[in-house]
Design a protein around this motif. Structure first.
Motif, PDB file in Angstrom:
ATOM      1  N   ILE A  73       0.831  -1.202   0.000  1.00  0.00           N
ATOM      2  CA  ILE A  73       0.000   0.000   0.000  1.00  0.00           C
ATOM      3  C   ILE A  73       0.869   1.257   0.000  1.00  0.00           C
ATOM      4  N   THR A  74       0.380   2.282  -0.699  1.00  0.00           N
ATOM      5  CA  THR A  74       0.985   3.609  -0.652  1.00  0.00           C
ATOM      6  C   THR A  74      -0.035   4.559  -0.043  1.00  0.00           C
ATOM      7  N   ILE A  75       0.394   5.358   0.922  1.00  0.00           N
ATOM      8  CA  ILE A  75      -0.472   6.366   1.542  1.00  0.00           C
ATOM      9  C   ILE A  75      -0.054   7.729   0.998  1.00  0.00           C
ATOM     10  N   ASN A  76      -1.006   8.449   0.417  1.00  0.00           N
ATOM     11  CA  ASN A  76      -0.753   9.804  -0.073  1.00  0.00           C
ATOM     12  C   ASN A  76      -1.509  10.783   0.820  1.00  0.00           C
ATOM     13  N   ILE A  77      -0.773  11.680   1.458  1.00  0.00           N
ATOM     14  CA  ILE A  77      -1.386  12.742   2.261  1.00  0.00           C
ATOM     15  C   ILE A  77      -1.594  13.925   1.320  1.00  0.00           C
ATOM     16  N   ILE A  78      -2.855  14.329   1.178  1.00  0.00           N
ATOM     17  CA  ILE A  78      -3.221  15.381   0.229  1.00  0.00           C
ATOM     18  C   ILE A  78      -3.458  16.693   0.978  1.00  0.00           C
ATOM     19  N   LYS A  79      -2.828  17.742   0.470  1.00  0.00           N
ATOM     20  CA  LYS A  79      -2.998  19.081   1.044  1.00  0.00           C
ATOM     21  C   LYS A  79      -3.198  20.051  -0.120  1.00  0.00           C
ATOM     22  N   ASP A  80      -4.288  20.785  -0.100  1.00  0.00           N
ATOM     23  CA  ASP A  80      -4.617  21.733  -1.174  1.00  0.00           C
ATOM     24  C   ASP A  80      -4.572  21.072  -2.554  1.00  0.00           C
ATOM     25  N   GLU A  81      -5.149  19.884  -2.645  1.00  0.00           N
ATOM     26  CA  GLU A  81      -5.314  19.109  -3.873  1.00  0.00           C
ATOM     27  C   GLU A  81      -4.019  18.569  -4.488  1.00  0.00           C
ATOM     28  N   VAL A  82      -2.908  18.622  -3.759  1.00  0.00           N
ATOM     29  CA  VAL A  82      -1.659  18.030  -4.250  1.00  0.00           C
ATOM     30  C   VAL A  82      -1.093  17.089  -3.185  1.00  0.00           C
ATOM     31  N   ILE A  83      -0.281  16.129  -3.624  1.00  0.00           N
ATOM     32  CA  ILE A  83       0.332  15.192  -2.687  1.00  0.00           C
ATOM     33  C   ILE A  83       1.385  15.928  -1.873  1.00  0.00           C
ATOM     34  N   ASP A  84       1.148  16.009  -0.576  1.00  0.00           N
ATOM     35  CA  ASP A  84       2.064  16.678   0.341  1.00  0.00           C
ATOM     36  C   ASP A  84       3.115  15.703   0.867  1.00  0.00           C
ATOM     37  N   LYS A  85       2.694  14.449   1.057  1.00  0.00           N
ATOM     38  CA  LYS A  85       3.585  13.441   1.617  1.00  0.00           C
ATOM     39  C   LYS A  85       3.168  12.078   1.095  1.00  0.00           C
ATOM     40  N   LYS A  86       4.145  11.234   0.793  1.00  0.00           N
ATOM     41  CA  LYS A  86       3.880   9.888   0.304  1.00  0.00           C
ATOM     42  C   LYS A  86       4.544   8.918   1.273  1.00  0.00           C
ATOM     43  N   VAL A  87       3.757   7.942   1.760  1.00  0.00           N
ATOM     44  CA  VAL A  87       4.272   6.958   2.712  1.00  0.00           C
ATOM     45  C   VAL A  87       4.155   5.575   2.079  1.00  0.00           C
ATOM     46  N   LYS A  88       5.266   4.877   1.974  1.00  0.00           N
ATOM     47  CA  LYS A  88       5.286   3.504   1.453  1.00  0.00           C
ATOM     48  C   LYS A  88       5.296   2.579   2.659  1.00  0.00           C
ATOM     49  N   LEU A  89       4.373   1.637   2.688  1.00  0.00           N
ATOM     50  CA  LEU A  89       4.253   0.742   3.835  1.00  0.00           C
ATOM     51  C   LEU A  89       5.108  -0.503   3.662  1.00  0.00           C
ATOM     52  N   LYS A  90       5.347  -1.179   4.779  1.00  0.00           N
ATOM     53  CA  LYS A  90       6.064  -2.453   4.776  1.00  0.00           C
ATOM     54  C   LYS A  90       5.512  -3.301   5.909  1.00  0.00           C
ATOM     55  N   LEU A  91       5.879  -4.561   5.908  1.00  0.00           N
ATOM     56  CA  LEU A  91       5.432  -5.450   6.976  1.00  0.00           C
ATOM     57  C   LEU A  91       6.020  -4.980   8.303  1.00  0.00           C
ATOM     58  N   PRO A  92       5.187  -4.826   9.336  1.00  0.00           N
ATOM     59  CA  PRO A  92       5.725  -4.433  10.642  1.00  0.00           C
ATOM     60  C   PRO A  92       6.501  -5.586  11.272  1.00  0.00           C
ATOM     61  N   LYS A  93       7.505  -5.267  12.055  1.00  0.00           N
ATOM     62  CA  LYS A  93       8.319  -6.284  12.734  1.00  0.00           C
ATOM     63  C   LYS A  93       7.501  -7.026  13.778  1.00  0.00           C
ATOM     64  N   SER A  94       6.540  -6.347  14.377  1.00  0.00           N
ATOM     65  CA  SER A  94       5.658  -6.996  15.354  1.00  0.00           C
ATOM     66  C   SER A  94       4.287  -6.330  15.300  1.00  0.00           C
TER      67      SER A  94
END
Length: 145
Positions: free
Chosen positions: A74-95
């Motif tokens: 999954i990719t999480i896109n944080i949107i601010k004023d209709e543009v991508i402000d931050k992009k978070v790439k997920l991974k398997l958590p260690k626990s």
């Protein structure tokens, strides 16, 4: 043609494995909110073939570890004023804690009901988790929160 408008401020959960969008939608309890939410299922994707997408027109506290457990691509896109402000790439958590339950009837978590259900990532390549207490492999593809 299906058209979903862009959002001004909020979150787009993208590249969800097809069929997992509803699990995430339910986990986030998005059916009980009073702001705009779009769940797009089986959208065409060049990378994945098909994917699910969730668009949320609001700020929302999300546990990225649990979403990474559900689908690490999954990719999480944080949107601010209709543009991508931050992009978070997920991974398997260690626990993970209190997301899935150990199915071993002899595990201490079966007897001690107030004991946290804790699992650790034993094989990242296979996405395999084991119980911290009895080392039982978690094999179910569903989760309970």
């Amino acid at each position: 043609m299906l058209q979903i408008n862009s959002i001004k401020n909020g979150i787009v959960i993208d590249h969800i494995k097809a069929g997992y969008g509803m699990k995430i939608f339910n986990y986030l309890k998005l059916n009980n909110v009073d702001y705009s939410v779009a769940l797009i299922m089986n959208a065409q994707s060049g990378k994945l073939g098909k994917k699910d997408i969730i668009k949320i027109e609001n700020k929302l506290e999300i546990d990225f570890a649990i979403l990474g457990f559900i689908d690490p691509n999954i990719t999480i896109n944080i949107i601010k004023d209709e543009v991508i402000d931050k992009k978070v790439k997920l991974k398997l958590p260690k626990s993970i804690k209190n997301v899935i339950k150990c199915k071993n009837p002899r595990c201490i978590t079966s007897v001690e009901k107030n004991l946290a259900q804790e699992f650790y990532l034993s094989d990242e390549e296979l996405g395999e988790y084991r119980c911290n207490y009895c080392d039982e492999i978690y094999t179910d593809v569903d989760f309970s929160v």
